[in-house]
Write a protein that holds these residues in place. Structure first.
Motif, PDB file in Angstrom:
ATOM      1  N   UNK A 311     -19.188  22.254  25.374  1.00  0.00           N
ATOM      2  CA  UNK A 311     -20.615  22.026  25.607  1.00  0.00           C
ATOM      3  C   UNK A 311     -21.411  23.291  25.268  1.00  0.00           C
ATOM      4  N   UNK A 312     -22.702  23.106  25.060  1.00  0.00           N
ATOM      5  CA  UNK A 312     -23.572  24.240  24.755  1.00  0.00           C
ATOM      6  C   UNK A 312     -24.125  24.871  26.023  1.00  0.00           C
ATOM      7  N   UNK A 313     -24.402  24.039  27.027  1.00  0.00           N
ATOM      8  CA  UNK A 313     -24.949  24.571  28.267  1.00  0.00           C
ATOM      9  C   UNK A 313     -24.603  23.639  29.426  1.00  0.00           C
ATOM     10  N   UNK A 314     -24.737  24.183  30.644  1.00  0.00           N
ATOM     11  CA  UNK A 314     -24.517  23.421  31.868  1.00  0.00           C
ATOM     12  C   UNK A 314     -25.858  23.293  32.574  1.00  0.00           C
ATOM     13  N   UNK A 315     -26.171  22.090  33.006  1.00  0.00           N
ATOM     14  CA  UNK A 315     -27.479  21.794  33.581  1.00  0.00           C
ATOM     15  C   UNK A 315     -27.293  21.252  34.996  1.00  0.00           C
ATOM     16  N   UNK A 316     -28.116  21.734  35.929  1.00  0.00           N
ATOM     17  CA  UNK A 316     -28.115  21.183  37.284  1.00  0.00           C
ATOM     18  C   UNK A 316     -29.509  21.304  37.880  1.00  0.00           C
ATOM     19  N   UNK A 317     -29.720  20.650  39.018  1.00  0.00           N
ATOM     20  CA  UNK A 317     -31.033  20.630  39.665  1.00  0.00           C
ATOM     21  C   UNK A 317     -30.866  20.807  41.166  1.00  0.00           C
ATOM     22  N   UNK A 318     -31.926  21.294  41.805  1.00  0.00           N
ATOM     23  CA  UNK A 318     -31.952  21.387  43.258  1.00  0.00           C
ATOM     24  C   UNK A 318     -33.396  21.394  43.720  1.00  0.00           C
ATOM     25  N   UNK A 319     -33.601  21.264  45.017  1.00  0.00           N
ATOM     26  CA  UNK A 319     -34.952  21.270  45.557  1.00  0.00           C
ATOM     27  C   UNK A 319     -35.609  22.632  45.413  1.00  0.00           C
ATOM     28  N   UNK A 320     -36.913  22.629  45.177  1.00  0.00           N
ATOM     29  CA  UNK A 320     -37.635  23.888  44.971  1.00  0.00           C
ATOM     30  C   UNK A 320     -37.591  24.777  46.207  1.00  0.00           C
ATOM     31  N   UNK A 321     -37.441  24.179  47.387  1.00  0.00           N
ATOM     32  CA  UNK A 321     -37.385  24.962  48.623  1.00  0.00           C
ATOM     33  C   UNK A 321     -35.958  25.125  49.142  1.00  0.00           C
ATOM     34  N   UNK A 322     -34.973  24.751  48.340  1.00  0.00           N
ATOM     35  CA  UNK A 322     -33.564  24.892  48.745  1.00  0.00           C
ATOM     36  C   UNK A 322     -33.089  26.292  48.366  1.00  0.00           C
ATOM     37  N   UNK A 323     -33.522  27.269  49.151  1.00  0.00           N
ATOM     38  CA  UNK A 323     -33.315  28.665  48.771  1.00  0.00           C
ATOM     39  C   UNK A 323     -31.838  29.054  48.761  1.00  0.00           C
TER      40      UNK A 323
END
Length: 361
Positions: A311-323
């Motif tokens: 793969x070229x990159x790994x992508x993930x997401x989380x909440x903006x306030x999930x410090x």
């Protein structure tokens, strides 16, 4: 530990023409069919005579798991896929039939940590001496024999040339099945830990394996526990992990490659991955709240990233306030994408390093 239906093999051990074994096996499976279904277990009748097993003819020791003969590989798949056994056996000269001993000797690790019940039949001793003989062997293979047994004296079980055991025998069979199912579920963590598809985890006694649809109940419970904290931190309940039903979880467990970390039958954490073109998408990184701060999240993330080869990159997401999450991901080299937090979600990416070929010698 999964809550899948158990697969219980009912193995008729006699191969003698005209033997009583098939009738005993049919009586047993018929008697227990309703109870087995209520206990989420499937009874699978099988006769040793149908396996086509000659006297042991493998070169390698059974403990290696190396099987060269097709009949051995077929037998291995049957035993490996079972969660427990009921051996329907006669007694020959104070012992078990040679056919049963031979079938046991063919395999090694496939037997481990599975319960073994016995339904014996014979004349004076009702086959009980065959059971005692067999128990010496099955314990060596790490099968776990039950205390409950069914012992049938042929003279008592026959009525006008028809096999018709008494009600007490049916009651004993019900007790055997109940004990076998309870023990099989209790032993499931040991079976999973020792399975070839599992890998040692970061905590003592923990192990990782791929999760499947049968694991949906445990995944549903854990993700609701984990994402409640996310809901509080981000001041929103609009989080799919909080609302998904077990059926919805079962669906994505089929579509995503999900790794779960277990110990003593408890799901400690999990993470899922899926490729999309040149990207590896990582999601649902969950760790039991009482075990946070022990490196489990980082370990699971490393496991997920190992699927990113090519793969070229790994992508993930989380909440903006999930410090806490953001700090972990940034320590691991993830960079937030600009202008992605407007909807309360931050997308992060990490480039996949391509190994540089070694110069020619």
């Amino acid at each position: 530990m999964t809550t899948k239906r158990l697969r219980i093999v009912v193995l008729v051990c006699s191969t003698r023409p005209g033997a009583l074994g098939p009738a005993v096996g049919e009586w047993l499976t018929g008697t227990l069919a309703k109870s087995a279904d209520m206990l989420d277990a499937d009874l699978v009748p099988l006769a040793i005579g149908d396996l086509g097993l000659p006297f042991l003819d493998e070169e390698e020791h059974p403990s290696t798991g190396v099987h060269r003969q097709e009949h051995t590989r077929r037998w291995s798949r049957i035993v490996d896929g079972a969660d427990g056994f009921v051996f329907v056996t006669p007694e020959y000269n104070y012992g078990m039939p040679a056919t049963l001993k031979n079938a046991l000797d063919y395999l090694g690790p496939e037997w481990a940590w599975k319960p073994a019940g016995f339904v014996s039949y014979g004349h004076t001793s009702a086959g009980t001496r065959a059971v005692q003989h067999a128990k010496q062997v099955v314990t060596t293979l790490r099968l776990v024999p039950l205390g409950a047994t069914v012992a049938l004296r042929i003279a008592d079980a026959m009525q006008e040339d028809r096999f018709a055991p008494a009600a007490r025998h049916a009651e004993a069979a019900e007790g055997l099945l109940s004990e076998l199912v309870r023990l099989s579920r209790a032993l499931a963590p040991l079976r999973e830990h020792g399975h070839a598809d599992s890998a040692a985890g970061p905590l003592p006694g923990s192990y990782a394996r791929r999760l499947g649809p049968d694991d949906a109940p445990e995944v549903t419970v854990l993700q609701r526990c984990c994402w409640m904290e996310e809901a509080l931190a981000n001041d929103t309940l609009a989080i799919p992990a909080l609302h998904e039903s077990p059926d919805e979880v079962r669906a994505w467990l089929t579509d995503w490659r999900t790794t779960g970390l277990w110990r003593d039958g408890r799901l400690l954490g999990f993470v899922r991955t899926r490729r999309n073109g040149a990207d590896l998408h990582v999601g649902r990184l969950a760790v039991a709240p009482d075990l946070r701060g022990r490196g489990i999240g980082r370990w699971l993330l490393d496991r997920a990233e190992s699927a990113g080869e090519g793969c070229r990159r790994i992508v993930l997401s989380t909440g903006a306030a999930s410090h806490r999450n953001l700090a972990l991901y940034q320590r691991q080299g993830y960079v937030p994408l600009p202008d992605t937090a407007d909807d309360g979600v931050v997308d992060l990416v990490k480039a996949v390093l391509v190994p540089t070929p070694a110069p020619p010698a």
